[in-house]
Design a protein around this motif. Sequence first.
Motif, PDB file in Angstrom:
ATOM      1  N   GLN A   1      -6.689  -8.777   6.477  1.00  0.00           N
ATOM      2  CA  GLN A   1      -6.806  -8.850   4.848  1.00  0.00           C
ATOM      3  C   GLN A   1      -7.092 -10.988   4.670  1.00  0.00           C
ATOM      4  OE1 GLN A   1      -4.609  -7.939   6.819  1.00  0.00           O
ATOM      5  NE2 GLN A   1      -3.731  -6.028   5.933  1.00  0.00           N
TER       6      GLN A   1
ATOM      7  N   LYS B   1     -10.389 -11.722   3.214  1.00  0.00           N
ATOM      8  CA  LYS B   1      -9.826 -12.474   1.565  1.00  0.00           C
ATOM      9  C   LYS B   1      -9.981 -13.088   0.912  1.00  0.00           C
ATOM     10  CE  LYS B   1     -10.753  -8.136  -0.023  1.00  0.00           C
ATOM     11  NZ  LYS B   1      -9.936  -6.644  -0.402  1.00  0.00           N
TER      12      LYS B   1
ATOM     13  N   ILE C   1      -5.993   1.305  -4.912  1.00  0.00           N
ATOM     14  CA  ILE C   1      -5.892   0.111  -4.781  1.00  0.00           C
ATOM     15  C   ILE C   1      -6.759  -0.123  -5.580  1.00  0.00           C
ATOM     16  CG2 ILE C   1      -6.680  -2.202  -3.065  1.00  0.00           C
ATOM     17  CD1 ILE C   1      -3.199  -0.686  -2.740  1.00  0.00           C
TER      18      ILE C   1
ATOM     19  N   ALA D   1      -2.152  -4.839   0.956  1.00  0.00           N
ATOM     20  CA  ALA D   1      -3.548  -5.044   0.219  1.00  0.00           C
ATOM     21  C   ALA D   1      -3.256  -6.641   0.408  1.00  0.00           C
ATOM     22  CB  ALA D   1      -4.522  -4.326   0.190  1.00  0.00           C
TER      23      ALA D   1
ATOM     24  N   LYS E   1       0.416  -1.377   0.090  1.00  0.00           N
ATOM     25  CA  LYS E   1       0.265   0.191   0.185  1.00  0.00           C
ATOM     26  C   LYS E   1       1.195   1.310   0.091  1.00  0.00           C
ATOM     27  CE  LYS E   1      -3.846  -0.278   2.409  1.00  0.00           C
ATOM     28  NZ  LYS E   1      -4.803  -0.666   3.350  1.00  0.00           N
TER      29      LYS E   1
END
Lengths: 437, 310
Positions: A379, A382, A180, A307, A170
């Motif tokens: 994270q 995700k 992003i 990210a 990032k």
Amino acid sequence: MERREFIKKAGLTGAALAGSSSLAVLLDACGAGGASPAATQAAEFKGTIEYWVFGYTPGAKPPRIDSGVAGFQRRNPNIKVNLTGIPFQGGVQKLDAALAAGSGGPDLFGVASDRLPKYVSQGLVEPIDAYMTAEDRADIFQNSLDGVKVKGKYYGWPLWVPPVGIYLNKKTFADRGVTIPSDSWTYDDFVEIAKKMTWTPSTSNQKVYGYSSVVDPSFLGTWTFLYAEGATVLNKDNTKLGFNTPKGIKGLTRVADLALVHKVTPPDFGTQKDEDIANAFEKGLLAMYPAASGNISSWVTKKVDFAVLPPPIGGLGKQITVGGLGTYDIRKQADKSRMAAAMKLARYFTSKEVVEDYPGWYLAPPARRSAKLDNPAPQMSKFQTMVAYTQLMPAIPQWAEVAEQVSAHIQLAVQGKETPSQALKAAADAIEPKLKS
Amino acid sequence: MSRPLALGRPGLAPAWQGSWRRALERSFWGYLFLLPVLLGFAVFLFVPVLWSLWLSFTNTGLVDSEWAGLDNYQSLLHSSLFWQTLRTTALYTGVVVAEAVLASIVLAALIQGIGSRRLATFFRAAFFLPAVTTPVVIALVWRWIFNTQWGLLNYLLGLLHLGPVKWLSDPSIALWSVILSTVLTIPAFGVVTFSASIGSIPGELYEAADLDGAGPISKWWRVTVPLLKPTILFVGVIYTISAFQVFDRIYIMTSGGPGFATTPIVMLIYNTGISNWHFGLASAQAVVLFAIIALVSLVQFRLLRSDFEY
């Protein structure tokens, strides 16, 4: 021959010894309507089972393994667990040798599912079918169950599924003023971003690259681009290289283009090692790279702001990624009650109960619906959403050779030494005779 | 009841039996002390070699084994990867051994020529350092030197506005980079061995050559080199065997890639046997490697056989 005969004999003797209890287990399973068939046999066992763990050292912090074992022993006071740590480097060979020796090795061990078919082909591991309850079958994700299915039986308790995602630095993005992207980014978006992120900052003489990846048989990060075009590594009956198709060639062309056309990768793309890529990412010299969820803890510890995104969408038109499957596996042996106790431990390690005893047990998205991934890193969520569309690799004994050939020819393609079609044809020519044998 | 035929006089032991007994009595303690080493040699070397030979005629997995006859050898004949790894290994061995022997002789001769004994000892010790350094560490350093982005070589080339060169990632260069890393590492064993060998050549031979009016080059070529032939043979054979078995340096630097451009035969054996569990095929590869090394060593013995003694 002798070792094989020993194992066969051991199996027969074990079957004879366990004959009466097998009937009891069957009746128990029918009568209890879903209670673990292993329960009866495991209840008969009083003693120590051997558990081999990669990378374990006694007293290690955080005490994940020690706490998990302690939790199991509290719930099963008759079963003691003896832990043996084996190194990541060379540990697999130790494990193989111990399993081949027939005795003295582990009752329970954990490996990635791609090794299972080899163990099955040599009769070294016990199927878990008879030890799974109806609840277990319903609770474990189907793709995870399929990942341990060899010749119609399930071998190994699915633990977790670490899918491949894309890590983004990032700070590097902020330095370049690039936003992003969203989870639904496409290959074209990815290329545009990678181009923007390939630059030389005015404050440094070192060039930043948009993307890189390890390309070796143990990591399938670049394969996501081929899957994104709708190709699969092997065809449905595992007799041909599925990548050697127009979709696969298009996917590999897209990977090679990153280096040869768009020039968004470092010059040694394809031959970089894990540590090269990790160093570059940490220092802000690499904007994006693919990896599984295991890298999260490293970046959190090192305070790198990052990210995670799913791999970009390609010609398939929907999100897809590839992943591995961690499993707990039970050595086949004559002592059925001991084996049942090991099954019980494996079931516990892959359940929701283990999280009650040690919340941080799962380091990657669990293979069960009921098990919770208690990881504070945002994270990780995700990765958890990626599990639904993660493609696991085919469970075949020749897997190591397939991965070796495909990786080698991807290396040559990204270096421009073979065209994508030449690379995949060469890999197919090397692999397909072995798949058919 | 049958009796074995006595070749000597009736009632006396045959002559060969007597000589055997005398030899045994004379050397009994010697053989007894050798026994542990011989047992170790048999158990840990001779038996595994024979076992490997047997395995090469089988299809052996981790547990299963079945007779395969010559299938594994036929498979090798048709394996392009096997031939590629043999070519890679042969090229590596040819260049590395030739350079190592030559560099060892030259360095040893230069050290011998140093007047100060203390300085000569210092150089001998300094040149021996690579032999006591872990090969893995040396390979890691070379991997850094060859790194395309931040390696030393490309940095130096950059100062001259050249490069960057993809030392380890370009398949047409990678093997030469590995060879370069090897030839630029001092052949410590060779330097020390040749130093000892040159030091033991009698000074009278050079005095006689002086009297005959020989110059330095003539003395080197006609006195030193012929008398070093046994050492050249020894060092050459040792380096050849070592080069044919190269593994760790390449494993660290390139893992055999890109593609299979730097995969040596021993890495193929490792992958075939240890990673893929084709122990029969891996044994066949090892037997072929053994035969090649034996053949090359035999040729070296023939070519470098020396009649000189001093």
